[in-house]
Design a protein around this motif. Sequence first.
Motif, PDB file in Angstrom:
ATOM      1  N   LEU A  92       0.895  -1.116  -0.023  1.00 44.83           N
ATOM      2  CA  LEU A  92      -0.021   0.016   0.046  1.00 44.83           C
ATOM      3  C   LEU A  92       1.035   1.222  -0.111  1.00 44.83           C
ATOM      4  CD1 LEU A  92      -2.375  -1.003   2.966  1.00 44.83           C
ATOM      5  CD2 LEU A  92      -2.409  -1.853   0.362  1.00 44.83           C
ATOM      6  N   ALA A  93       0.463   2.286  -0.740  1.00 43.33           N
ATOM      7  CA  ALA A  93       1.253   3.443  -0.864  1.00 43.33           C
ATOM      8  C   ALA A  93       0.443   4.776  -0.899  1.00 43.33           C
ATOM      9  CB  ALA A  93       2.233   3.394  -1.849  1.00 43.33           C
ATOM     10  N   ASP A  94       1.098   6.131  -0.365  1.00 40.12           N
ATOM     11  CA  ASP A  94       0.444   7.079  -0.702  1.00 40.12           C
ATOM     12  C   ASP A  94       1.168   7.851  -1.892  1.00 40.12           C
ATOM     13  OD1 ASP A  94       0.753  10.282  -0.824  1.00 40.12           O
ATOM     14  OD2 ASP A  94      -0.495   9.869   1.072  1.00 40.12           O
ATOM     15  N   VAL A  95       0.494   8.009  -3.079  1.00 42.27           N
ATOM     16  CA  VAL A  95       0.889   7.933  -4.195  1.00 42.27           C
ATOM     17  C   VAL A  95       1.646   9.638  -4.425  1.00 42.27           C
ATOM     18  CG1 VAL A  95       0.320   8.470  -6.889  1.00 42.27           C
ATOM     19  CG2 VAL A  95      -0.610   6.812  -5.605  1.00 42.27           C
ATOM     20  N   GLY A 114       9.083   4.053  -7.431  1.00 41.14           N
ATOM     21  CA  GLY A 114       9.621   5.147  -6.665  1.00 41.14           C
ATOM     22  C   GLY A 114       9.087   5.470  -5.310  1.00 41.14           C
ATOM     23  N   PHE A 115       8.720   4.097  -4.637  1.00 40.49           N
ATOM     24  CA  PHE A 115       8.073   4.294  -3.071  1.00 40.49           C
ATOM     25  C   PHE A 115       9.263   4.294  -2.095  1.00 40.49           C
ATOM     26  CE2 PHE A 115       4.208   2.236  -4.855  1.00 40.49           C
ATOM     27  CZ  PHE A 115       3.486   3.520  -5.294  1.00 40.49           C
ATOM     28  N   THR A 116       9.245   4.727  -0.982  1.00 40.83           N
ATOM     29  CA  THR A 116      10.104   4.462   0.430  1.00 40.83           C
ATOM     30  C   THR A 116       9.204   3.362   1.306  1.00 40.83           C
ATOM     31  OG1 THR A 116      11.058   6.589  -0.152  1.00 40.83           O
ATOM     32  CG2 THR A 116      11.313   5.540   2.022  1.00 40.83           C
ATOM     33  N   LEU A 117       9.710   2.298   1.493  1.00 43.38           N
ATOM     34  CA  LEU A 117       9.134   1.716   2.602  1.00 43.38           C
ATOM     35  C   LEU A 117       9.288   1.899   3.768  1.00 43.38           C
ATOM     36  CD1 LEU A 117       7.419  -1.060   2.626  1.00 43.38           C
ATOM     37  CD2 LEU A 117       9.461  -2.406   2.951  1.00 43.38           C
ATOM     38  N   LEU A 173       2.144  -2.822  17.960  1.00 53.33           N
ATOM     39  CA  LEU A 173       0.952  -2.196  18.288  1.00 53.33           C
ATOM     40  C   LEU A 173      -0.041  -2.860  19.174  1.00 53.33           C
ATOM     41  CD1 LEU A 173       0.424  -2.249  14.125  1.00 53.33           C
ATOM     42  CD2 LEU A 173       0.848   0.023  15.781  1.00 53.33           C
ATOM     43  N   VAL A 174      -0.844  -2.078  19.771  1.00 52.94           N
ATOM     44  CA  VAL A 174      -1.966  -2.300  20.496  1.00 52.94           C
ATOM     45  C   VAL A 174      -3.285  -2.307  19.921  1.00 52.94           C
ATOM     46  CG1 VAL A 174      -0.692  -2.027  22.678  1.00 52.94           C
ATOM     47  CG2 VAL A 174      -1.969  -0.262  21.661  1.00 52.94           C
ATOM     48  N   ASP A 175      -4.393  -2.811  20.480  1.00 52.33           N
ATOM     49  CA  ASP A 175      -5.718  -2.428  19.682  1.00 52.33           C
ATOM     50  C   ASP A 175      -5.618  -1.285  19.499  1.00 52.33           C
ATOM     51  OD1 ASP A 175      -8.234  -3.637  18.989  1.00 52.33           O
ATOM     52  OD2 ASP A 175      -9.008  -3.008  20.831  1.00 52.33           O
ATOM     53  N   ASP A 176      -6.419  -0.897  18.361  1.00 55.16           N
ATOM     54  CA  ASP A 176      -6.617   0.464  17.992  1.00 55.16           C
ATOM     55  C   ASP A 176      -5.468   1.416  17.533  1.00 55.16           C
ATOM     56  OD1 ASP A 176      -9.333   0.329  17.425  1.00 55.16           O
ATOM     57  OD2 ASP A 176     -10.114   0.863  19.404  1.00 55.16           O
ATOM     58  N   GLY A 177      -4.308   0.653  17.703  1.00 58.56           N
ATOM     59  CA  GLY A 177      -3.073   1.441  17.327  1.00 58.56           C
ATOM     60  C   GLY A 177      -3.169   1.665  15.776  1.00 58.56           C
ATOM     61  N   THR A 178      -2.347   2.750  15.443  1.00 61.98           N
ATOM     62  CA  THR A 178      -2.233   2.997  13.891  1.00 61.98           C
ATOM     63  C   THR A 178      -0.871   3.351  13.567  1.00 61.98           C
ATOM     64  OG1 THR A 178      -2.361   5.275  14.449  1.00 61.98           O
ATOM     65  CG2 THR A 178      -4.358   4.326  14.298  1.00 61.98           C
ATOM     66  N   VAL A 179      -0.676   3.273  12.079  1.00 61.73           N
ATOM     67  CA  VAL A 179       0.438   3.475  11.398  1.00 61.73           C
ATOM     68  C   VAL A 179       0.024   4.421  10.456  1.00 61.73           C
ATOM     69  CG1 VAL A 179       1.805   1.469  12.077  1.00 61.73           C
ATOM     70  CG2 VAL A 179       0.661   1.415   9.945  1.00 61.73           C
ATOM     71  N   GLN A 180       0.748   5.472   9.974  1.00 63.44           N
ATOM     72  CA  GLN A 180       0.515   6.320   8.866  1.00 63.44           C
ATOM     73  C   GLN A 180       1.475   6.295   7.876  1.00 63.44           C
ATOM     74  OE1 GLN A 180      -0.711  10.297  10.440  1.00 63.44           O
ATOM     75  NE2 GLN A 180      -0.830  11.192   8.251  1.00 63.44           N
ATOM     76  N   LEU A 207      -3.422   3.145   8.536  1.00 61.08           N
ATOM     77  CA  LEU A 207      -3.895   1.743   8.932  1.00 61.08           C
ATOM     78  C   LEU A 207      -4.263   1.527  10.355  1.00 61.08           C
ATOM     79  CD1 LEU A 207      -2.497  -1.336   7.245  1.00 61.08           C
ATOM     80  CD2 LEU A 207      -2.469  -0.939   9.669  1.00 61.08           C
ATOM     81  N   ARG A 208      -5.493   1.232  10.725  1.00 58.38           N
ATOM     82  CA  ARG A 208      -5.748   1.129  12.069  1.00 58.38           C
ATOM     83  C   ARG A 208      -5.619  -0.690  12.570  1.00 58.38           C
ATOM     84  NH1 ARG A 208     -10.544  -0.240  14.860  1.00 58.38           N
ATOM     85  NH2 ARG A 208     -11.797  -0.095  12.909  1.00 58.38           N
ATOM     86  N   ALA A 209      -4.989  -0.917  13.669  1.00 57.77           N
ATOM     87  CA  ALA A 209      -4.819  -2.202  13.952  1.00 57.77           C
ATOM     88  C   ALA A 209      -6.026  -2.611  14.795  1.00 57.77           C
ATOM     89  CB  ALA A 209      -3.542  -2.521  14.657  1.00 57.77           C
TER      90      ALA A 209
END
Length: 306
Positions: free
Chosen positions: A90-93, A119-122, A164-171, A177-179
């Motif tokens: 998944l990526a932000d274009v 051209g993405f950065t992981l 991550l804990v419940d309802d933790g997120t990564v951006q 994205l919510r866990a």
Amino acid sequence: MRQLLIGLRRASAASATTFVLSRPQQTRAVVRTIVSSAAAYIKSTATGSLAQTAKLAQSVKMLDARKTFTEDFFFRQLFDEQSHTYSYLLADVTSKEAILIDPVLEQAKRDAQLIGELGFTLKYALNTHMHADHVTGTGYLKQLLPGTVSVISQSSGAKADKHLVDDGTVQFGRHVLRAMSTPGHTNGCMTFVVEEQGIAFTGDTLLIRGCGRTDFQEGDSRSLYRSVHERIFTLPENFRLFPAHDYKGNMETTVAEEKRYNPRLTKDVESFVELMNNLNLPYPKMIDKAVPANRECGLYDIPKEV
């Protein structure tokens, strides 16, 4: 000929009139029979129509318009034939920041090459849980793509840069994205949800017309049943679901489909537990290698060349 037909019609009408006038009781009986038959026909037709309408409504509900990905959202489903594992890029274009869900060690070079070509950065390499059927590619990707942050549930018992804990997120870019904690297959299973795009990644908790086994790695059938019914099945019914594995060539499903057609999770909880307790599945052939490696975030017996 035309005059003859007209004459026959008039004769029939006259006979019917004579019958009605001369035999009123029989006439009423015939009328009652006709009315009763007509009512029965109308009732059966209406019942059939209602049933057909209800069935159609269910079908339409399952096919509710799925959310269209926003123009700045990139999605790619990847596959490992050996373990039948799906990985998801998944990526932000706009910002070019990307995340990779459930990478596989043997496909790390493929994934790194694809990310570079696009051209993405992981930014993050995430695991839905500590897998037992393959070694995660997160450790190798950290070498191939320096700066990558490994992510897994805090309850998994596995090492990672970020837990991550419940309802933790990564951006990544502007996307989030919510866990959701969905234990049962393992204690640390999580389902990753991207609400804006109407998608969720269910790992091994919910598969397409199936679910993960619960006879090892702290597996618990009741817990898995609750996770599916109380967490995943409460997402909007048009949400698209992407599992970590499939063995029959299916690629995705929806909440509505699984609520209606999953042969395991449509049962009541007691029947589900009994079914899961009697699957008699063989011992996972990769578990003795995969679990120790994945406990170390995949930083175990990985290729030395970069």
